[in-house]
Design a protein around this motif. Structure first.
Motif, PDB file in Angstrom:
ATOM      1  N   GLN A   1       0.865  -1.170   0.000  1.00 46.65           N
ATOM      2  CA  GLN A   1       0.000   0.000   0.000  1.00 46.65           C
ATOM      3  C   GLN A   1       0.909   1.230   0.000  1.00 46.65           C
TER       4      GLN A   1
ATOM      5  N   THR B   1      -3.635   0.313  -3.357  1.00 46.13           N
ATOM      6  CA  THR B   1      -3.695  -0.901  -2.554  1.00 46.13           C
ATOM      7  C   THR B   1      -3.537  -2.087  -3.489  1.00 46.13           C
TER       8      THR B   1
ATOM      9  N   GLU C   1      -3.438  -5.902  -4.979  1.00 46.84           N
ATOM     10  CA  GLU C   1      -4.423  -6.969  -4.868  1.00 46.84           C
ATOM     11  C   GLU C   1      -3.968  -8.079  -3.916  1.00 46.84           C
TER      12      GLU C   1
ATOM     13  N   ASP D   1      -6.744  -9.054   3.872  1.00 50.48           N
ATOM     14  CA  ASP D   1      -8.039  -8.509   4.289  1.00 50.48           C
ATOM     15  C   ASP D   1      -8.027  -8.117   5.768  1.00 50.48           C
ATOM     16  N   TRP D   2      -8.849  -7.100   6.153  1.00 53.53           N
ATOM     17  CA  TRP D   2      -9.437  -6.183   5.192  1.00 53.53           C
ATOM     18  C   TRP D   2      -8.419  -5.114   4.842  1.00 53.53           C
ATOM     19  N   SER D   3      -8.349  -4.796   3.557  1.00 50.53           N
ATOM     20  CA  SER D   3      -7.436  -3.731   3.136  1.00 50.53           C
ATOM     21  C   SER D   3      -8.138  -2.832   2.135  1.00 50.53           C
ATOM     22  N   GLY D   4      -7.718  -1.552   2.099  1.00 55.29           N
ATOM     23  CA  GLY D   4      -8.293  -0.603   1.158  1.00 55.29           C
ATOM     24  C   GLY D   4      -7.833   0.799   1.472  1.00 55.29           C
ATOM     25  N   HIS D   5      -8.339   1.741   0.705  1.00 51.61           N
ATOM     26  CA  HIS D   5      -7.961   3.144   0.898  1.00 51.61           C
ATOM     27  C   HIS D   5      -9.126   4.049   0.522  1.00 51.61           C
ATOM     28  N   THR D   6      -9.000   5.302   0.934  1.00 49.45           N
ATOM     29  CA  THR D   6      -9.966   6.327   0.569  1.00 49.45           C
ATOM     30  C   THR D   6      -9.211   7.610   0.249  1.00 49.45           C
TER      31      THR D   6
ATOM     32  N   ASN E   1      -4.595  -1.937   6.138  1.00 42.88           N
ATOM     33  CA  ASN E   1      -4.681  -3.353   5.820  1.00 42.88           C
ATOM     34  C   ASN E   1      -4.701  -4.160   7.109  1.00 42.88           C
TER      35      ASN E   1
ATOM     36  N   PRO F   1     -13.835  -1.691   6.653  1.00 41.23           N
ATOM     37  CA  PRO F   1     -13.679  -0.374   6.036  1.00 41.23           C
ATOM     38  C   PRO F   1     -14.002   0.787   6.958  1.00 41.23           C
TER      39      PRO F   1
END
Length: 231
Positions: free
Chosen positions: A88, A101, A103, A107-112, A122, A127
């Motif tokens: 990330q 982020t 692939e 989990d859980w991983s993501g961004h805004t 991550n 979320p």
């Protein structure tokens, strides 16, 4: 690695010149996140995490100093990184924002991404962690409190939303870093803080911030009048 936030704030200095303040903060359920994740300069702020590669942060800041935009510099670094699918990387500069982020992040991983802010995480409970982190910052953006204090508030919101899901790991850490384009500004002691190993990183970071700010205010009160008198 767990979750982090990068922000950009425009302001006017005492000479009515436009300036930019950058901030980055991170919290993790492992020791020493401050050595791995947050990077900032007068050109921007960058955070690297998830199988963290600190070279991405260091080189990202160098590239911004060379005149590249954050959405050119960071993708270029990722393209040359064989481990990018597990990385990330996010950040801000004077005009742009960028977040990635891979692939292969767990989990859980993501961004805004907002107009002046990026948040990524991550191995989170969900979320809500990054959403609440961003919302807490946005609700106090350009508030009266120093940016360092508001970054701690943002981390606290993410932690309260669940934070890192690895609750079997007791030793944790947190860090913040704030910079500015204002070359004549005094750099307060509380703009570069790290809690490297503790069971309560955000609470300890806030306590350290409060102590550092009291110390800074005391020094300014003691010595600023004497300096003015000699000018």
């Amino acid at each position: 690695m767990t979750f982090s936030i990068c922000v950009r704030e425009r302001y006017t200095d005492d000479s009515d010149d436009g300036q930019i303040r950058y901030g980055v903060a991170a919290a993790a359920r492992l020791p020493g996140v401050g050595t791995l994740c947050p990077f900032a300069s007068t050109d921007g702020a960058v955070a690297t995490q998830s199988f963290a590669n600190p070279d991405l942060g260091r080189k990202g800041i160098e590239y911004l100093g060379d005149g590249l935009t954050v959405d050119d510099a960071l993708p270029a670094l990722l393209n040359a990184d064989d481990g990018r699918r597990k990385r990330q990387l996010h950040g801000v500069d004077a005009e742009d924002v960028f977040a990635f982020t891979g692939e292969g992040c767990r989990d859980w991983s993501g961004h805004t991404v907002g107009e002046n802010v990026t948040v990524a995480g991550n191995l989170l409970t969900g979320p809500d962690v990054i959403e609440d982190t961003e919302a807490a910052y946005e609700s106090n953006a350009h508030g009266d409190a120093p940016l360092a204090a508001r970054l701690i508030d943002a981390l606290a919101a993410g932690h309260d939303a669940g934070g890192d899901r690895r609750d079997d790991l007791e030793i944790q850490s947190a860090a913040l870093l704030v910079t500015t384009t204002e070359t004549d500004a005094v750099d307060p002691y509380y703009n570069d803080l790290r809690i490297d190993a503790t069971e309560a990183p955000i609470a300890d970071l806030r306590e350290t911030y409060d102590a550092a700010k009291r110390g800074y205010d005391a020094v300014m009160e003691k010595y600023a009048p004497a300096s003015d008198a000699t000018e």
